[in-house]
Scaffold this motif. Structure first.
Motif, mmCIF file in Angstrom:
data_model
loop_
_atom_site.group_PDB
_atom_site.id
_atom_site.type_symbol
_atom_site.label_atom_id
_atom_site.label_comp_id
_atom_site.label_asym_id
_atom_site.label_seq_id
_atom_site.Cartn_x
_atom_site.Cartn_y
_atom_site.Cartn_z
ATOM 1 N N GLU A 135 0.823 -1.213 0.000
ATOM 2 C CA GLU A 135 0.000 0.000 0.000
ATOM 3 C C GLU A 135 0.857 1.262 0.000
ATOM 4 O OE1 GLU A 135 -3.970 -1.411 2.423
ATOM 5 O OE2 GLU A 135 -2.220 -0.787 3.554
ATOM 6 N N GLY A 136 1.951 1.239 0.740
ATOM 7 C CA GLY A 136 2.814 2.408 0.836
ATOM 8 C C GLY A 136 3.507 2.771 -0.463
ATOM 9 N N PHE A 137 3.523 1.849 -1.432
ATOM 10 C CA PHE A 137 4.172 2.094 -2.723
ATOM 11 C C PHE A 137 3.165 2.262 -3.858
ATOM 12 C CE2 PHE A 137 8.709 1.522 -2.241
ATOM 13 C CZ PHE A 137 8.817 0.898 -1.016
ATOM 14 N N SER A 138 1.881 2.048 -3.599
ATOM 15 C CA SER A 138 0.915 1.960 -4.688
ATOM 16 C C SER A 138 -0.192 2.993 -4.581
ATOM 17 C CB SER A 138 0.288 0.566 -4.700
ATOM 18 O OG SER A 138 1.284 -0.409 -4.860
ATOM 19 N N GLU A 139 -0.460 3.668 -5.693
ATOM 20 C CA GLU A 139 -1.603 4.573 -5.785
ATOM 21 C C GLU A 139 -2.860 3.743 -5.971
ATOM 22 O OE1 GLU A 139 -0.734 6.894 -9.203
ATOM 23 O OE2 GLU A 139 0.935 7.933 -8.273
ATOM 24 N N PRO A 140 -4.034 4.311 -5.701
ATOM 25 C CA PRO A 140 -5.282 3.553 -5.884
ATOM 26 C C PRO A 140 -5.466 2.993 -7.294
ATOM 27 C CG PRO A 140 -5.695 5.529 -4.622
ATOM 28 C CD PRO A 140 -4.268 5.612 -5.098
ATOM 29 N N ASP A 141 -5.040 3.711 -8.332
ATOM 30 C CA ASP A 141 -5.206 3.236 -9.712
ATOM 31 C C ASP A 141 -3.910 2.647 -10.267
ATOM 32 O OD1 ASP A 141 -3.711 5.560 -9.965
ATOM 33 O OD2 ASP A 141 -4.758 6.222 -11.772
ATOM 34 N N ALA A 142 -3.055 2.145 -9.400
ATOM 35 C CA ALA A 142 -1.728 1.681 -9.807
ATOM 36 C C ALA A 142 -1.758 0.591 -10.871
ATOM 37 C CB ALA A 142 -0.948 1.203 -8.591
ATOM 38 N N GLN A 143 -2.782 -0.253 -10.886
ATOM 39 C CA GLN A 143 -2.828 -1.348 -11.866
ATOM 40 C C GLN A 143 -2.654 -0.851 -13.296
ATOM 41 O OE1 GLN A 143 -3.099 -5.004 -11.575
ATOM 42 N NE2 GLN A 143 -2.317 -4.467 -13.585
ATOM 43 N N SER A 144 -3.154 0.332 -13.585
ATOM 44 C CA SER A 144 -3.056 0.870 -14.948
ATOM 45 C C SER A 144 -1.615 1.143 -15.373
ATOM 46 C CB SER A 144 -3.900 2.138 -15.076
ATOM 47 O OG SER A 144 -3.376 3.169 -14.259
ATOM 48 N N HIS A 145 -0.686 1.136 -14.423
ATOM 49 C CA HIS A 145 0.720 1.404 -14.718
ATOM 50 C C HIS A 145 1.558 0.133 -14.813
ATOM 51 C CE1 HIS A 145 -0.020 5.654 -14.056
ATOM 52 N NE2 HIS A 145 -0.629 5.335 -12.928
ATOM 53 N N TYR A 146 0.931 -1.032 -14.698
ATOM 54 C CA TYR A 146 1.663 -2.301 -14.659
ATOM 55 C C TYR A 146 1.236 -3.215 -15.795
ATOM 56 C CZ TYR A 146 3.482 -1.148 -10.063
ATOM 57 O OH TYR A 146 4.153 -0.552 -9.036
ATOM 58 N N SER A 147 2.207 -3.889 -16.412
ATOM 59 C CA SER A 147 1.886 -4.918 -17.404
ATOM 60 C C SER A 147 1.524 -6.222 -16.702
ATOM 61 C CB SER A 147 3.067 -5.140 -18.352
ATOM 62 O OG SER A 147 4.212 -5.591 -17.651
ATOM 63 N N GLU A 148 2.023 -6.416 -15.486
ATOM 64 C CA GLU A 148 1.696 -7.593 -14.681
ATOM 65 C C GLU A 148 0.402 -7.334 -13.916
ATOM 66 O OE1 GLU A 148 6.010 -6.528 -14.744
ATOM 67 O OE2 GLU A 148 4.257 -5.538 -13.925
ATOM 68 N N ARG A 149 -0.233 -8.400 -13.436
ATOM 69 C CA ARG A 149 -1.375 -8.220 -12.528
ATOM 70 C C ARG A 149 -0.804 -7.795 -11.179
ATOM 71 N NH1 ARG A 149 -5.539 -12.546 -10.110
ATOM 72 N NH2 ARG A 149 -6.810 -11.033 -9.017
ATOM 73 N N LEU A 150 -1.279 -6.690 -10.654
ATOM 74 C CA LEU A 150 -0.736 -6.111 -9.425
ATOM 75 C C LEU A 150 -1.408 -6.714 -8.197
ATOM 76 C CD1 LEU A 150 1.126 -3.949 -8.159
ATOM 77 C CD2 LEU A 150 -0.783 -2.348 -8.401
ATOM 78 N N ILE A 151 -0.590 -7.168 -7.263
ATOM 79 C CA ILE A 151 -1.061 -7.634 -5.954
ATOM 80 C C ILE A 151 -0.552 -6.633 -4.932
ATOM 81 C CG2 ILE A 151 -0.925 -9.452 -4.222
ATOM 82 C CD1 ILE A 151 -0.349 -11.400 -6.546
#
Length: 113
Positions: A52-68
């Motif tokens: 959580e400390g490294f991820s914005e709420p919409d962080a998935q849109s910035h990753y090619s991998e599925r974000l956990i």
């Protein structure tokens, strides 16, 4: 020969071997962690584990991998709170061990960024 079920790559980019391994499909499930806090952009990696400390709420849109996204800032502060380690006599508790927060005189109720 044994086969991997899951391949976890703690960091990609600091070591050329890890970078090369990340491009190969060596396990049915492959994931990267936040050795570098951004997407790898590598198609052979299925998941990226962050906190959580490294991820914005919409962080998935910035990753090619599925974000956990796991709770907390990082596993390290929790690790050092759970696993005491020896510290210098000047900072020592009577038992000769202290936690991460004790070592740096951080109150137990303080939020650490």
């Amino acid at each position: 020969a044994e086969e991997l079920d899951v391949l976890v790559i703690a960091e990609i980019g600091m070591d050329p071997h890890a970078y090369a391994i990340a491009h190969a499909r060596l396990a049915p499930v492959q994931l990267a962690m936040h050795g570098h806090a951004s997407t790898t952009g590598i198609d052979s990696l299925d998941y990226y584990v962050s906190y959580e400390g490294f991820s914005e709420p919409d962080a998935q849109s910035h990753y090619s991998e599925r974000l956990i996204v796991l709770p907390g800032l990082t596993p390290l502060t929790r690790y050092y709170d759970l696993v005491p380690f020896p510290i210098s006599a000047a900072m020592s508790t009577p038992e000769g061990v202290g936690s991460f927060r004790d070592r740096f005189k951080i109150p137990r109720d303080a939020t650490v960024y």
